[in-house]
Design an enzyme around this catalytic site. Sequence first.
Site, PDB file in Angstrom:
ATOM      1  N   GLY A 156       0.833  -1.191   0.000  1.00 43.73           N
ATOM      2  CA  GLY A 156       0.000   0.000   0.000  1.00 43.73           C
ATOM      3  C   GLY A 156       0.871   1.246   0.000  1.00 43.73           C
ATOM      4  N   CYS A 157       0.318   2.356  -0.469  1.00 45.84           N
ATOM      5  CA  CYS A 157       1.125   3.565  -0.635  1.00 45.84           C
ATOM      6  C   CYS A 157       1.681   4.080   0.698  1.00 45.84           C
ATOM      7  CB  CYS A 157       0.322   4.649  -1.352  1.00 45.84           C
ATOM      8  SG  CYS A 157      -1.277   5.027  -0.583  1.00 45.84           S
ATOM      9  N   TYR A 158       0.826   4.166   1.717  1.00 45.05           N
ATOM     10  CA  TYR A 158       1.315   4.605   3.024  1.00 45.05           C
ATOM     11  C   TYR A 158       2.349   3.623   3.577  1.00 45.05           C
ATOM     12  CZ  TYR A 158      -2.292   8.223   3.819  1.00 45.05           C
ATOM     13  OH  TYR A 158      -3.079   9.343   3.774  1.00 45.05           O
ATOM     14  N   ALA A 159       2.062   2.336   3.414  1.00 46.44           N
ATOM     15  CA  ALA A 159       2.973   1.322   3.942  1.00 46.44           C
ATOM     16  C   ALA A 159       4.344   1.436   3.289  1.00 46.44           C
ATOM     17  CB  ALA A 159       2.386  -0.067   3.728  1.00 46.44           C
ATOM     18  N   ALA A 161       5.857   4.063   1.921  1.00 49.17           N
ATOM     19  CA  ALA A 161       6.593   5.233   2.408  1.00 49.17           C
ATOM     20  C   ALA A 161       7.069   5.022   3.844  1.00 49.17           C
ATOM     21  CB  ALA A 161       5.704   6.475   2.314  1.00 49.17           C
TER      22      ALA A 161
END
Length: 353
Positions: A156-159, A161
Amino acid sequence: MAYKAGIAGVSGYAGGEILRLLACHPYLEIAWVGGEASTGTTLAELHPWLHEILDDRGLPRMKVQGVSESLDLSGLDLLFTCLPAGESSRYLAKLGAKTPDRIVDVGPDFRLPEETHLVWYGFSRPEEAGTGEWVYGFTEAYRSVISAAKRVANPGCYAYAALLALYPLAKEKVIRGEIFIDGKSGLSGAGRGAEKRLLLSEATENTVAYAVEGHRHQPEIEMVLEDLCGATMVVFVPHLVPMARGLMVTAYVPLSPDIGAETVSAIYSEIYAGEPFVAMTSAPPNTKAVRGSNMAAIHVAVRQRGNEGFKVAVATVAIDNLGKGAAGSAIHNANVMLGLDETAGLSSWGLWP
């Protein structure tokens, strides 16, 4: 050699970004595109950046095929699935033996172990989807495993980063307590579907925290941290900010008292040396500098409270949520899987202003 690639879910933002990047990829040819509500429409109708005058391969005029009707994709070398939660696993189960040799799933269906997935997503994945074969696509940490894989679950994108912020400290096992992570994402991270909270009049001049009771990307962060350094408690709170694309996380990480700023800087520099899409910055990064690219810009500092010896690393990461946070990392993983130049089809340069 050209590999034939397909995109299931081409009408969404992530699928559209994969399409844009593949259009200039030297080794991957777009051979099939699928959608559901967009079945029968042309790619130019879905994605305004596709202009027929610029195309010499008929890409703007390529029509979207129905995902549910396309049940034999064995002629493809690679498939990117960019479908909502639950749909990728069901679709791959229907394809069965007629799936492409390699798959990169940009959705959430294969990121987590079954029990954890059930808790956070509320449904079980079909056994026919081959849930035990998938590798987590955090490229910087699992490159060697990804290179031998046939099924990769994109983070996932947050994960992604957050893991880039934490990976060096976790690998060196210098984390000494609970980690707090603040995340901020542009509105495209919520997808292309119409929602009241994403209307211009609702979102502009507004920043809002959400999923404060727990976000679905948090267990991904905890899963990788447990693999690298044992169980570590994480508190993560995401926010929507009024911009189209871009994502930033700041992680606050308690350190061993004997770890100084120079040591922390050296840890990050050594681990990320030679990474084609990670840049250590001398000042905290901004999201606009990486917009449209597959780069992650990272800054780390160490703060100490008085003379008590309590130290915290403050690691800030900026990425494009549709680039490094989705489509860019998916193509990066595909390049690794196929043994291609890792940078093929991907840009290190952001758009400015």
